[in-house]
Design a protein around this motif. Structure first.
Motif, PDB file in Angstrom:
ATOM      1  N   ALA A 194       6.050  -6.932   5.553  1.00  0.00           N
ATOM      2  CA  ALA A 194       6.336  -8.226   4.921  1.00  0.00           C
ATOM      3  C   ALA A 194       5.175  -9.206   5.075  1.00  0.00           C
ATOM      4  O   ALA A 194       4.943 -10.041   4.193  1.00  0.00           O
ATOM      5  CB  ALA A 194       7.611  -8.826   5.518  1.00  0.00           C
ATOM      6  N   HIS A 195       4.445  -9.138   6.185  1.00  0.00           N
ATOM      7  CA  HIS A 195       3.303 -10.037   6.372  1.00  0.00           C
ATOM      8  C   HIS A 195       2.212  -9.747   5.329  1.00  0.00           C
ATOM      9  O   HIS A 195       1.623 -10.678   4.763  1.00  0.00           O
ATOM     10  CB  HIS A 195       2.725  -9.877   7.781  1.00  0.00           C
ATOM     11  CG  HIS A 195       3.655 -10.273   8.874  1.00  0.00           C
ATOM     12  ND1 HIS A 195       4.121  -9.381   9.818  1.00  0.00           N
ATOM     13  CD2 HIS A 195       4.221 -11.469   9.178  1.00  0.00           C
ATOM     14  CE1 HIS A 195       4.921 -10.013  10.672  1.00  0.00           C
ATOM     15  NE2 HIS A 195       5.006 -11.287  10.296  1.00  0.00           N
ATOM     16  N   LEU A 196       1.964  -8.484   5.077  1.00  0.00           N
ATOM     17  CA  LEU A 196       0.962  -8.118   4.071  1.00  0.00           C
ATOM     18  C   LEU A 196       1.462  -8.426   2.663  1.00  0.00           C
ATOM     19  O   LEU A 196       0.698  -8.894   1.809  1.00  0.00           O
ATOM     20  CB  LEU A 196       0.603  -6.638   4.203  1.00  0.00           C
ATOM     21  CG  LEU A 196      -0.056  -6.224   5.521  1.00  0.00           C
ATOM     22  CD1 LEU A 196      -0.206  -4.706   5.590  1.00  0.00           C
ATOM     23  CD2 LEU A 196      -1.408  -6.903   5.680  1.00  0.00           C
ATOM     24  N   ASP A 197       2.739  -8.173   2.416  1.00  0.00           N
ATOM     25  CA  ASP A 197       3.305  -8.434   1.095  1.00  0.00           C
ATOM     26  C   ASP A 197       3.210  -9.914   0.738  1.00  0.00           C
ATOM     27  O   ASP A 197       2.953 -10.273  -0.426  1.00  0.00           O
ATOM     28  CB  ASP A 197       4.767  -7.998   1.047  1.00  0.00           C
ATOM     29  CG  ASP A 197       4.950  -6.501   1.216  1.00  0.00           C
ATOM     30  OD1 ASP A 197       3.957  -5.762   1.058  1.00  0.00           O
ATOM     31  OD2 ASP A 197       6.078  -6.075   1.523  1.00  0.00           O
ATOM     32  N   ALA A 198       3.422 -10.794   1.717  1.00  0.00           N
ATOM     33  CA  ALA A 198       3.394 -12.234   1.451  1.00  0.00           C
ATOM     34  C   ALA A 198       1.991 -12.705   1.089  1.00  0.00           C
ATOM     35  O   ALA A 198       1.807 -13.570   0.219  1.00  0.00           O
ATOM     36  CB  ALA A 198       3.916 -12.997   2.672  1.00  0.00           C
ATOM     37  N   ALA A 199       0.977 -12.148   1.750  1.00  0.00           N
ATOM     38  CA  ALA A 199      -0.400 -12.591   1.519  1.00  0.00           C
ATOM     39  C   ALA A 199      -1.052 -11.863   0.362  1.00  0.00           C
ATOM     40  O   ALA A 199      -1.939 -12.425  -0.307  1.00  0.00           O
ATOM     41  CB  ALA A 199      -1.221 -12.375   2.787  1.00  0.00           C
ATOM     42  N   LEU A 200      -0.629 -10.621   0.098  1.00  0.00           N
ATOM     43  CA  LEU A 200      -1.234  -9.812  -0.965  1.00  0.00           C
ATOM     44  C   LEU A 200      -0.119  -9.151  -1.779  1.00  0.00           C
ATOM     45  O   LEU A 200       0.081  -7.935  -1.722  1.00  0.00           O
ATOM     46  CB  LEU A 200      -2.151  -8.735  -0.361  1.00  0.00           C
ATOM     47  CG  LEU A 200      -3.350  -9.264   0.419  1.00  0.00           C
ATOM     48  CD1 LEU A 200      -3.193  -8.935   1.913  1.00  0.00           C
ATOM     49  CD2 LEU A 200      -4.636  -8.652  -0.097  1.00  0.00           C
ATOM     50  N   PRO A 201       0.632  -9.936  -2.533  1.00  0.00           N
ATOM     51  CA  PRO A 201       1.801  -9.394  -3.239  1.00  0.00           C
ATOM     52  C   PRO A 201       1.430  -8.276  -4.215  1.00  0.00           C
ATOM     53  O   PRO A 201       0.486  -8.395  -4.993  1.00  0.00           O
ATOM     54  CB  PRO A 201       2.361 -10.617  -3.976  1.00  0.00           C
ATOM     55  CG  PRO A 201       1.250 -11.613  -4.011  1.00  0.00           C
ATOM     56  CD  PRO A 201       0.437 -11.368  -2.791  1.00  0.00           C
ATOM     57  N   GLY A 202       2.162  -7.177  -4.082  1.00  0.00           N
ATOM     58  CA  GLY A 202       1.974  -6.044  -4.982  1.00  0.00           C
ATOM     59  C   GLY A 202       0.767  -5.181  -4.697  1.00  0.00           C
ATOM     60  O   GLY A 202       0.550  -4.186  -5.395  1.00  0.00           O
ATOM     61  N   ARG A 203      -0.029  -5.510  -3.698  1.00  0.00           N
ATOM     62  CA  ARG A 203      -1.256  -4.762  -3.416  1.00  0.00           C
ATOM     63  C   ARG A 203      -0.985  -3.639  -2.424  1.00  0.00           C
ATOM     64  O   ARG A 203      -0.253  -3.824  -1.445  1.00  0.00           O
ATOM     65  CB  ARG A 203      -2.331  -5.669  -2.819  1.00  0.00           C
ATOM     66  CG  ARG A 203      -2.937  -6.625  -3.793  1.00  0.00           C
ATOM     67  CD  ARG A 203      -3.864  -5.912  -4.785  1.00  0.00           C
ATOM     68  NE  ARG A 203      -5.146  -5.603  -4.171  1.00  0.00           N
ATOM     69  CZ  ARG A 203      -5.724  -4.400  -4.184  1.00  0.00           C
ATOM     70  NH1 ARG A 203      -5.123  -3.382  -4.775  1.00  0.00           N
ATOM     71  NH2 ARG A 203      -6.906  -4.214  -3.633  1.00  0.00           N
ATOM     72  N   PRO A 204      -1.585  -2.445  -2.652  1.00  0.00           N
ATOM     73  CA  PRO A 204      -1.527  -1.397  -1.625  1.00  0.00           C
ATOM     74  C   PRO A 204      -2.556  -1.711  -0.533  1.00  0.00           C
ATOM     75  O   PRO A 204      -3.760  -1.722  -0.798  1.00  0.00           O
ATOM     76  CB  PRO A 204      -1.892  -0.130  -2.400  1.00  0.00           C
ATOM     77  CG  PRO A 204      -2.728  -0.613  -3.544  1.00  0.00           C
ATOM     78  CD  PRO A 204      -2.265  -2.005  -3.873  1.00  0.00           C
ATOM     79  N   VAL A 205      -2.081  -1.997   0.655  1.00  0.00           N
ATOM     80  CA  VAL A 205      -2.945  -2.392   1.769  1.00  0.00           C
ATOM     81  C   VAL A 205      -2.614  -1.517   2.971  1.00  0.00           C
ATOM     82  O   VAL A 205      -1.441  -1.349   3.332  1.00  0.00           O
ATOM     83  CB  VAL A 205      -2.742  -3.874   2.147  1.00  0.00           C
ATOM     84  CG1 VAL A 205      -3.711  -4.285   3.255  1.00  0.00           C
ATOM     85  CG2 VAL A 205      -2.892  -4.779   0.936  1.00  0.00           C
ATOM     86  N   VAL A 206      -3.653  -0.964   3.582  1.00  0.00           N
ATOM     87  CA  VAL A 206      -3.501  -0.189   4.814  1.00  0.00           C
ATOM     88  C   VAL A 206      -4.532  -0.707   5.809  1.00  0.00           C
ATOM     89  O   VAL A 206      -5.707  -0.857   5.466  1.00  0.00           O
ATOM     90  CB  VAL A 206      -3.701   1.322   4.576  1.00  0.00           C
ATOM     91  CG1 VAL A 206      -3.619   2.090   5.895  1.00  0.00           C
ATOM     92  CG2 VAL A 206      -2.670   1.847   3.584  1.00  0.00           C
ATOM     93  N   VAL A 207      -4.085  -0.970   7.036  1.00  0.00           N
ATOM     94  CA  VAL A 207      -4.973  -1.527   8.047  1.00  0.00           C
ATOM     95  C   VAL A 207      -4.937  -0.627   9.281  1.00  0.00           C
ATOM     96  O   VAL A 207      -3.856  -0.303   9.785  1.00  0.00           O
ATOM     97  CB  VAL A 207      -4.571  -2.959   8.451  1.00  0.00           C
ATOM     98  CG1 VAL A 207      -5.717  -3.641   9.200  1.00  0.00           C
ATOM     99  CG2 VAL A 207      -4.145  -3.771   7.242  1.00  0.00           C
ATOM    100  N   ALA A 208      -6.114  -0.241   9.758  1.00  0.00           N
ATOM    101  CA  ALA A 208      -6.219   0.552  10.981  1.00  0.00           C
ATOM    102  C   ALA A 208      -6.276  -0.367  12.187  1.00  0.00           C
ATOM    103  O   ALA A 208      -6.944  -1.407  12.158  1.00  0.00           O
ATOM    104  CB  ALA A 208      -7.480   1.420  10.934  1.00  0.00           C
ATOM    105  N   SER A 209      -5.588   0.013  13.237  1.00  0.00           N
ATOM    106  CA  SER A 209      -5.707  -0.737  14.489  1.00  0.00           C
ATOM    107  C   SER A 209      -7.080  -0.493  15.099  1.00  0.00           C
ATOM    108  O   SER A 209      -7.773   0.473  14.763  1.00  0.00           O
ATOM    109  CB  SER A 209      -4.614  -0.323  15.473  1.00  0.00           C
ATOM    110  OG  SER A 209      -4.776   1.038  15.839  1.00  0.00           O
TER     111      SER A 209
END
Length: 522
Positions: A130-145
């Motif tokens: 939800a944090h990624l969806d709010a800032a980048l709506p509709g975008r496929p985002v993957v973040v590595a730790s």
């Protein structure tokens, strides 16, 4: 990463007027003769005959054995240079906002946005889709730790890659699989970036790495035949990387490697360039016993702060013993990832049960009674000093009361263990001088040293960074580094910060230049 005689190496090179770092008389002026990729003579300055046209007047510069990074993920390190970094974010909202800014700057909306470096171990709120969806709506985002043991994805990325975890936060094997899928690059681009990263490492004095990238080992056979131009460092039409690479074997590739009859130290088949074939060789089998501190999956005797979880034991004892026996009997060395104290004990128990030697990767937390077992069992501690300073706050929080036996480098050496240094790039920078400084000072950014009783001396740290070689000797492979100044002088003159930024004049692998500073002859 053992060297083999390179029949095509330059016939001879005389390094005139050098000072041997770490030698009993380091200020004495010497000449060092290289032939066929080996050090064949060391004598007082001016006493060795000069080979025709192959003399470098080093002008009193410092010579030491080539530096080795004993634990890297080279392709990940190369790719991370092209990904937005959120390691400084103090919350998931801040990390998502940084990614949104980076995405807008990129101007591309047709691909997956892959970010890197989130460190949620000290966040007050867990990262969620939800944090990624709010800032980048509709975008496929993957973040590595930062530790590569977690992956955080948006709802669209979860849909695209078949992630069923509703929070969008994955750990361990599931996280690594997602990062592999999301980070897939166009054909050839990853090879170019990886070879560029190897060249950058050579410019810092690195002559060899153990590459524990999760990848098909034969990827390196393909890179080995990427030809460099004649005027490139180490070029002359040669291919492959600007350093030696011991290519790690993950469990999913073990059967194929054994079926090919390959042993640790063998050149990878399919590599046709002779220089590259000498440099790119089979490394160790990589096995995970536990996870990481940052993801709170390292297997620990005590529970993590604020809960009852002790981390994860990823490979049961009987399975570990079987893998160690199988690999060793087939001629493969082994590298067992173990971070928590219970994980390290499980790794040592596995080596004892299998009756073989190998390495423990990381060894971040070691029970006092297990410290002498490293030397007794012939197990090498492959450690990453930058982690000790980057993870100190995590350790103080999640290993509260148990940090006295965290990152125990001095204790391991005092007990007779073989200790080697690395970076775990991209978890930390592929920079041996940063690792050296962290090992010696146990601090960064001006903070007070953390558990300074576990620091290494400069001599100990250099030896651990140079494959156990304390100084250049006759009979050594000609993997060498020229510095403008002895690191001891750099440290004395400039203090802790200076040790991180020495002037590297030149790097040689098997007697071939892989890096030469402007103005350096020969």
């Amino acid at each position: 990463m053992d060297a083999h005689r390179d029949e095509g190496a330059p016939d001879a090179l005389l390094l005139h007027d050098v000072r041997l770092v770490g030698a009993p008389d380091p200020r004495r002026a010497r000449d060092v003769l290289l032939r066929g990729g080996w050090v064949v003579a060391v004598a007082d300055r001016g006493t060795l005959p000069a080979p025709a046209g192959r003399v470098l007047d080093a002008g009193g510069s410092a010579l030491l054995p080539g530096l080795r990074d004993e634990h890297v993920h080279l392709s990940d390190w190369a790719a991370d240079a092209h990904r937005p970094d959120v390691s400084g974010a103090a919350s998931p909202q801040e990390a998502a906002a940084l990614l949104a800014v980076a995405d807008a700057a990129r101007g591309r909306r047709d691909d997956v946005l892959v970010g890197r470096g989130f460190r949620d171990g000290l966040w007050q709120e867990a990262p969620r889709a939800a944090h990624l969806d709010a800032a980048l709506p509709g975008r496929p985002v993957v973040v590595a730790s930062q530790d590569l043991h977690s992956a955080w994805c948006s709802t669209e990325a979860a849909r695209r890659f078949g992630v069923t975890e509703p929070t969008g936060l994955l750990t361990e094997g599931a996280a690594m699989a997602l990062l592999g899928d999301a980070g897939r690059l166009p054909e050839g681009l990853g090879d170019v970036w990886t070879l560029e990263a190897a060249q950058a490492a050579a410019a810092r004095g690195v002559t060899a790495v153990v590459d524990l990238q999760r990848a098909d080992p034969w990827d390196w056979a393909r890179r080995a035949d990427v030809v460099r131009p004649d005027d490139a460092p180490g070029g002359a039409g040669g291919g492959g990387p600007a350093l030696r690479v011991a290519v790690g074997v993950w469990r999913e590739h073990l059967d194929a490697v054994l079926a090919a009859g390959l042993r640790t130290g063998d050149p990878l088949p399919r590599a046709t360039d002779p220089v590259a074939a000498d440099r790119v060789r089979v490394g160790p089998l990589k096995v995970f016993v536990d996870g990481s501190l940052g993801t709170r999956t390292a297997f620990c005797r005590s529970a993590y702060a604020g809960g009852e979880e002790h981390g994860l034991l990823l490979t049961p004892p009987h399975e570990l013993e079987h893998l160690l026996r199988r690999a060793t009997s087939a001629g493969l060395t082994t590298a067992v990832h173990a971070i928590g104290d219970a994980g390290v004990r499980a790794a040592l128990d596995g080596y004892e049960a299998a009756g073989c030697r190998g390495r423990v990767e990381h060894a971040q937390q070691v029970l006092p009674e297990d410290v002498p077992r490293f030397a007794a069992l012939g197990v090498t501690a492959s450690v990453q000093p930058r982690h000790a300073v980057d993870d100190r706050d995590l350790a103080d929080r999640h290993w509260a009361g148990a940090t006295a036996h965290a990152f125990p480098y001095a204790d391991l050496l005092a007990a007779g263990a073989d200790v080697v240094l690395g970076s775990d790039a991209p978890v930390a920078a592929l920079d041996p001088w940063d690792a050296l400084a962290c090992a010696v000072h146990r601090s960064v950014d001006g903070r007070e040293p953390w558990h300074p009783e576990q620091h290494l001396t400069l001599r100990q740290a250099l030896t651990a960074s140079c494959g156990g070689r304390s100084h250049v000797r006759v009979g050594d492979v000609a993997d060498l580094v020229l510095l403008a100044e002895d690191p001891a002088g750099t440290l004395e003159r400039g203090g802790p910060g200076a040790l991180r930024s020495p002037e590297v004049l030149g790097t040689l692998v098997g007697g071939r230049w892989t890096h030469r500073a402007a103005g350096l002859g020969a």
